[in-house]
Enzyme design. Structure first.
Site, short mmCIF file in Angstrom:
data_model
loop_
_atom_site.label_atom_id
_atom_site.label_comp_id
_atom_site.label_asym_id
_atom_site.label_seq_id
_atom_site.Cartn_x
_atom_site.Cartn_y
_atom_site.Cartn_z
N LYS A 1 9.39 -4.48 4.43
CA LYS A 1 9.94 -3.89 5.64
C LYS A 1 8.79 -3.70 6.62
O LYS A 1 7.63 -3.80 6.24
CB LYS A 1 10.58 -2.53 5.34
N ARG B 1 7.77 -3.59 -0.07
CA ARG B 1 6.56 -4.11 -0.71
C ARG B 1 5.36 -4.02 0.24
O ARG B 1 5.47 -4.33 1.42
CB ARG B 1 6.80 -5.55 -1.08
N PRO C 1 -2.52 -2.79 1.33
CA PRO C 1 -2.45 -1.33 1.52
C PRO C 1 -3.39 -0.82 2.60
O PRO C 1 -3.07 0.13 3.31
CB PRO C 1 -2.82 -0.75 0.15
N PHE D 1 2.12 -4.07 21.86
CA PHE D 1 3.03 -2.92 21.82
C PHE D 1 4.36 -3.21 22.49
O PHE D 1 5.06 -2.29 22.92
CB PHE D 1 2.37 -1.69 22.46
N GLN E 1 -1.75 0.75 9.99
CA GLN E 1 -0.60 0.76 10.89
C GLN E 1 0.04 2.15 10.95
O GLN E 1 0.44 2.60 12.02
CB GLN E 1 0.44 -0.26 10.41
N GLY F 1 4.85 -1.21 11.52
CA GLY F 1 4.10 -1.07 12.77
C GLY F 1 4.55 0.06 13.66
O GLY F 1 3.76 0.61 14.42
N GLU F 2 5.82 0.40 13.64
CA GLU F 2 6.35 1.33 14.63
C GLU F 2 6.78 2.67 14.06
O GLU F 2 6.84 3.67 14.77
CB GLU F 2 7.51 0.65 15.39
#
Ligand code: MOS
Length: 752
Positions: free
Chosen positions: A714, A641, A645, A251, A651, A717-718
């Site tokens: 792109k 892209r 999935p 993190f 995420q 995660g955040e």
């Protein structure tokens, strides 16, 4: 040292030539659930000693005494490392030599700069002896009054915020925009200091062989860690070998080596044996970074039709007394909404705490709390639906810079999310709805955004004469699924099935794949892999198309495609040849290729590149007790892209859960008198558990982007945090009519 179990390839669920896009489960999953995945602290080479930290119980001052002889008299204790005898370093740990160099406390003096700062290390035959020895040190202090809380320091403008961003940005005249507005609002929001709390502590197992260092250590950036340690110990980065195959969360807190990890290396050098140091949970509150607190004031002006005339965002945040990291909370405000006048300004104070650091969605997470709440407050002022208000101020180009977006499927996110959630028909006024049990029900929404970053990275790839291949690079899996997603990119790049691929990562001996951070690792490592694989395929194609004996003769490099372990002519699929046949006829055992990834300066100059999303939340609030439950969460996200999935959705879920945690649970509490933590443990620093998490839905909205990078990916995660906190805060207001502007929203704040 002991061998490390790494994921084996599995053919389950794969189709040749089409690994990308498949919802594969984590390849490291079976190793993790069966305990075979070896985390850093699981290693125990023969002769390993255990180290325990002794940490400061004051937040500011000096250590005046340590009872070394008491600790040394303990039968299991081998050595006690204090500023008196700690190895001297080749470099001042306070020297600043780049954006990823943070000042560290490494027992070079007796100064205390924050609570829980390491002040000694006890090295012993057992963990119990080391822990007991650390207790026997019984430090004494000369204590000074610490500065704790945003009101206790002198306000200044930092040189930069985040990693090298300008502290101020503006476009147009905000004061004029506010003066001409038909409606204005101004509101101040606060977000607390938060701690990363990765489940795995920042462990290190260090072993020296002369001037060569071997280190088992979780890190999000192998090369960054090598560079930092090389500087401190005066050795070459290549003489530092770091194994980091699995991380129990990072993190951001493992983006740079922490002080205790360096102390483990110093201890191992001092005693000439392997040393393992695993900080306790409370020792992770201080020297490992945290999310700095913020106080943010938003001023908005709109015309009668609900178009923004001005958007002003002022941020006050805090760094430590001795180093610079400033939470860049204004970043989302510069990209999300169109306004003829926007101004963003960061200011800061210095406090006697550890230095803040990037923590999952640094800046966007904190900033979007204030921005999305303020948007909601303005929509209410206007009597407009909050989603309609956002659509009325949709940024067709990036505000301030005026750049077009490389892609932006945010409208589709709003639409898909609103539909799935059932947004239509939401009452405009708050406190209108109760469920059958009498709980107040409210719904709210927030926009999500995060920049699409890519860093510099390299990879190596190989195809062998038996038709199998290898891809390797120093990539990092901190739980996000890199072992799987990157292998999918590798298999497709080489045109082989996952079962024919050997995939290596997580070691500093492999090509530098940059930092696993900024939601940029799939873009960085993935594009490096893609380029390395293309290099191999181009060489293979040249062998075949130059060879009159090949069915591909004369096709030219551009005219063949790699899939299923074969090259096939694009214009005639009946003409193809296996990799194995091409290599055998050429008398080659293998072909190796290299690849690089990095930002494209021309594209960056011309385009704004961000992922987007929309999050919708429903909450139920007990009208008597103020207890808040999030009962539904729906997010719709567009991030280019999708490599896998299942992992992408995971995420998004993780981000949305983090957002819920931010909105309702997390807050580091410090005693303002002593500067010590009141809740540096997982019992009192509240995090959500399964029972706190509602049914969630994460919708993957289709988005193609040919500009952002060759793979068109792109980061994912955040972004999930960014819309969620505001959506929940807005839903709580909608349920109760009480606008809480100080996170986290707890029941006491609803009972006025
Ligand atoms: Mo992230 S805060 O860039 O690990």
């Amino acid at each position: 040292m002991t061998a490390t179990a790494t994921p084996q390839t599995s053919a389950a669920g794969t189709r040749h030539g089409s690994s990308i896009g498949q919802p594969l489960t984590r390849r490291d999953g079976p190793l993790k659930v069966t305990g075979q995945a070896r985390f850093s602290a699981d290693n125990l080479p023969p002769g390993t000693l255990h180290a325990a930290l002794c940490v400061a119980r004051i937040a500011k001052g000096r250590v005046t005494g340590l009872n070394r002889s008491a600790a040394e008299a303990h039968p299991g204790v081998v050595a006690v490392m204090t500023p008196e005898n700690a190895p001297k370093l080749a470099q001042d740990p306070d020297a600043k030599a780049g954006p990823f160099i943070f000042r560290l406390d490494l027992l070079q003096n007796d100064r205390v700069r924050y609570a829980n700062q390491p002040i000694a290390v006890v090295i012993a035959e057992t963990l119990e002896a080391a822990t007991e020895g650390a207790r026997l040190l019984a430090p004494t202090y000369a204590s000074e009054t610490p500065r704790i809380g945003l009101d206790s320091g002198e306000v200044f403008t930092p040189d930069s915020v985040g990693v090298g961003a300008a502290p101020s940005e503006s476009d147009g005249d905000v004061e004029a925009g506010l003066a001409s507005a038909s409606r204005t609002i101004a509101a101040t929001y606060e977000t607390p200091a938060q701690y990363h709390n990765a489940m795995e502590p920042h462990a290190a197992l260090a072993q020296w062989d002369g001037d060569r260092l071997t280190l088992h250590m979780p890190t999000q950036g192998l090369a960054i860690s090598q560079g930092r340690l090389a500087g401190l110990f005066g050795i070459k980065p290549d003489d530092i070998h770091i194994e980091s195959p699995y991380l129990g969360g990072g993190f951001g807190s493992k983006g740079v080596p922490s002080g205790p990890q360096v102390l483990a290396c110093m201890a191992a050098r001092m005693v000439g044996r392997p040393v393992k140091l695993v900080p306790t949970r409370s020792q992770m509150y201080g020297p490992m970074g945290h999310r700095g607190p913020t106080r943010q004031t938003l001023r908005l002006g709109t015309d009668a039709a609900g178009k923004l005339t001005a958007l002003d965002h002022h941020i006050l945040t805090a760094s430590s007394s001795f180093d610079d990291f400033f939470e860049p909370a204004g970043r989302a405000t510069s990209t999300l909404y169109a306004s003829p006048a926007i101004a963003i300004r960061h200011e800061a104070v210095r406090l006697d705490t550890g230095t803040p650091l990037f923590m999952r969605a640094p800046g966007e997470a904190t900033g979007s709390v204030a921005l999305e709440s303020a948007l909601d407050e303005m929509a209410h002022e206007l009597g407009m639906d909050p989603l309609e208000f956002r659509l009325a101020n949709y940024a067709e180009v990036e505000p301030i810079t005026g750049k077009p977006f490389s892609s932006k499927a945010l409208r589709a996110c709003y639409q898909r999310g609103a539909e799935a959630f059932g947004w239509a028909g939401r009452p405009l006024q708050p406190r209108q709805t109760r469920d059958k049990d009498g709980f107040l029900v409210g719904i709210g929404m927030g926009t999500a955004t995060f920049p699409a970053l890519i860093f510099e990275g390299m990879a190596r790839a190989e195809i062998r004469a038996d038709g199998t291949g290898t891809v390797e690079l120093g990539a990092i899996d901190m739980g996000q699924g890199a072992w799987t997603a990157l292998a999918q990119i590798a298999a497709d790049g080489l045109g082989i099935g996952m079962e024919a691929l050997t995939f290596r990562m997580g070691s500093s001996d492999l090509p530098n794949a940059g930092i696993a951070g900024g939601s940029g690792h799939t873009a960085t490592a993935g594009n490096a892999i893609h380029a390395a694989a293309q290099d191999v395929i181009a060489q293979l194609a040249k062998l075949a198309t130059d060879d009159p004996a090949s069915p591909l003769y004369g096709a030219g490099n551009a005219g063949v495609a790699a899939a299923g372990g074969r090259l096939t002519r694009q214009d005639d699929s009946s003409r193809s040849e296996s990799f194995a046949d091409i290599l055998k006829r050429a008398g080659r055992a293998s072909i190796e290729g290299q690849g690089k990834a990095g930002a494209d300066p021309a594209a960056q100059k011309s385009y704004a590149m961000h992922a987007h999303g929309a999050v919708f939340a429903e909450v139920r609030v007990d009208p008597d007790l103020g207890q808040i439950r999030v009962s539904r969460l729906v997010g719709a996200f567009a991030a280019g892209r999708v490599i896998n999935p299942r992992l992408v959705q995971s995420q998004y879920y993780g981000g949305m859960i983090w957002g819920l945690s931010f909105a309702l649970h997390e807050r580091a509490e410090m005693d303002p008198r002593t500067g010590r933590f009141l809740n540096d443990n997982l019992a009192e620093y509240h995090l959500p558990v399964n029972a706190d998490i509602p049914a969630m839905e994460a919708i993957l909205v289709h988005e193609e982007d040919s500009v952002v990078n060759a793979l068109g990916v792109k980061g994912v995660g955040e972004i999930g945090i960014t819309g969620t906190v505001g959506a929940i805060a807005n839903a709580v207001w909608h349920a109760t009519g009480v606008r809480v502007r100080e996170m986290p929203i707890t029941l006491d704040k609803l009972l006025g």
